[in-house]
Scaffold this active site. Structure first.
Site, PDB file in Angstrom:
ATOM      1  N   TYR A 110      42.577 -34.819 -81.499  1.00 10.29           N
ATOM      2  CA  TYR A 110      43.158 -35.633 -80.413  1.00 10.29           C
ATOM      3  C   TYR A 110      44.336 -36.417 -80.957  1.00 10.29           C
ATOM      4  CZ  TYR A 110      43.858 -39.354 -77.030  1.00 10.29           C
ATOM      5  OH  TYR A 110      44.435 -40.217 -76.129  1.00 10.29           O
ATOM      6  N   GLU A 117      49.857 -37.662 -74.414  1.00  6.79           N
ATOM      7  CA  GLU A 117      48.536 -37.289 -74.906  1.00  6.79           C
ATOM      8  C   GLU A 117      48.466 -35.790 -75.157  1.00  6.79           C
ATOM      9  OE1 GLU A 117      44.343 -39.125 -73.711  1.00  6.79           O
ATOM     10  OE2 GLU A 117      45.000 -37.645 -72.235  1.00  6.79           O
TER      11      GLU A 117
END
Length: 389
Positions: free
Chosen positions: A109, A197
């Site tokens: 992530y 993101e």
């Protein structure tokens, strides 16, 4: 402003961030052409909506031949997709992204956002990629690693290495990660993002880093200087009333209650909604018509409010500072006559020429209830909304 995944990946590619081979398709006829151009015999079809959790909602479909591809595209295009991040109505799917299947061995992530407490851009990474980062933060916060970027010196190489070590990257991957992170930071700044993101960022079978997914949110206040980004706006993904209000220059947010609010000033609007809730009611919207309220803006605001069929009462709370209360009252009267309102309207006015304004409302012979203060106005609105159900 939210971007679709395929739009975010277009920007990623422009900034040298590795992405899988893929193209968007807006019709069934385009899909086989896109797949043929990509090559191979395994693809993934991804619904394009402004919400996460698409896999959980059935919006991401792996396919292994043209027949399966066409079946998946047919099922998604024109459908309404409901995910854990949408309401019960879901969002319409007008475009799909078709990508070649990318084998990988690790999911990571990477996120970048504004930390308002430190007033700096923060970078977050986690080795627990491919999951909801909120779940990771709640259950295993030790798996999230963050750094803040000094706006004077920018993102530093040692910070990239620090985050790379936190992700347990191999030595030969640290340089690639540093380059990817610097490119994302440059994109974040130059496109005035409030969120970037990559979840997941994967380590491919060959050991390369790649953005398997992409999410970008751009600051609405910066769109005037980003015409190419503004052109990516998709009105179909927005609340219809909110989109119309934006075009009219009104600040409007749809809520799930039955008492509509029309207020001038964001702080006063929040206080109005709080009092409605305090007295047992539920606000149907946030609506700030602005300090320079005019009769025309009031009329447009009433039209927006009446477009919500859940509304059983309207509470108007205006402080007449820049604009006198008698002019506001005239605008309310004209708006009620023009729109033809058949539900209770409670008006609380305060400020310059307030008595003249109240007199105009009382002598209008319309179904308008005047209140002496905000508490009384909220109580009346709640009672009238309950009585008109």
């Amino acid at each position: 402003m939210n971007l679709h995944e395929y739009q975010a990946k277009q920007l990623f590619a422009d900034y040298g961030i590795p992405i899988p081979s893929g193209r968007s398709a807006g019709s069934l006829a385009e899909a086989p052409e896109v797949a043929s151009a990509l090559g191979g015999d395994q693809w993934v079809v991804k619904a394009q909506i402004h919400a996460g959790g698409r896999g959980k909602g059935g919006g991401i479909k792996p396919v292994s031949n043209m027949s399966e591809l066409e079946t998946a595209v047919t099922a998604l295009l024109g459908s309404t997709l409901q995910t854990p991040q949408t309401d019960s109505s879901g969002l319409p799917v007008n475009t799909v992204l078709i990508e070649k299947v990318q084998p990988f061995r690790r999911e990571l992530y990477l996120g970048m956002l504004v930390d308002r407490q430190s007033e700096r851009i923060m970078v977050m990474v986690s080795a627990a990629g491919g999951m909801d980062i909120e779940t990771v933060a709640a259950d295993t916060p030790e798996k999230i690693h963050t750094i803040s970027i000094d706006p004077i010196v920018g993102l530093q190489p040692y910070q990239c290495r620090q985050l790379g070590f936190a992700l347990c990257l191999e030595k030969n991957q640290l340089g690639s990660f540093g380059k990817l992170l610097q490119n994302l930071y440059r994109l974040y700044q130059e496109k005035d993002c409030s969120l970037a993101e990559i979840n997941p960022m994967v380590v491919t079978d060959s050991g390369d880093l790649m953005a398997l997914d992409a999410k970008l949110v751009v600051d609405d206040n910066a769109l005037y200087r980003l015409p190419s980004v503004q052109a990516m706006a998709d009105a179909s993904q927005e609340d219809v009333t909110e989109h119309k209000a934006e075009k009219l220059g009104l600040n409007y947010i749809t809520l799930d209650g039955d008492i509509a609010c029309m207020v001038n000033g964001a702080g006063l609007a929040m206080a109005t909604m709080d009092l409605i809730k305090l007295h047992g009611g539920r606000p149907a919207n946030f609506l700030d018509v602005g300090g320079g309220t005019t009769a025309e803006r009031v009329a447009e605001a009433f039209k927006l409010i009446l477009g919500d069929h859940k509304v059983n009462a309207i509470l108007v709370n205006i402080f007449g500072g820049i604009v006198r209360c008698d002019l506001i009252a005239t605008g309310i009267i004209n708006a009620v006559k023009e729109v033809g309102i058949n539900i209770p309207v409670v008006v609380r006015l305060e400020g310059t020429n307030v008595e003249q304004g109240k007199t105009l409302l009382q002598e209008s012979h319309l179904s308008i209830v005047t209140a002496e203060n905000l508490t009384q106005a909220a109580e009346q609105a709640v009672a009238l909304a309950a009585g008109s159900q």
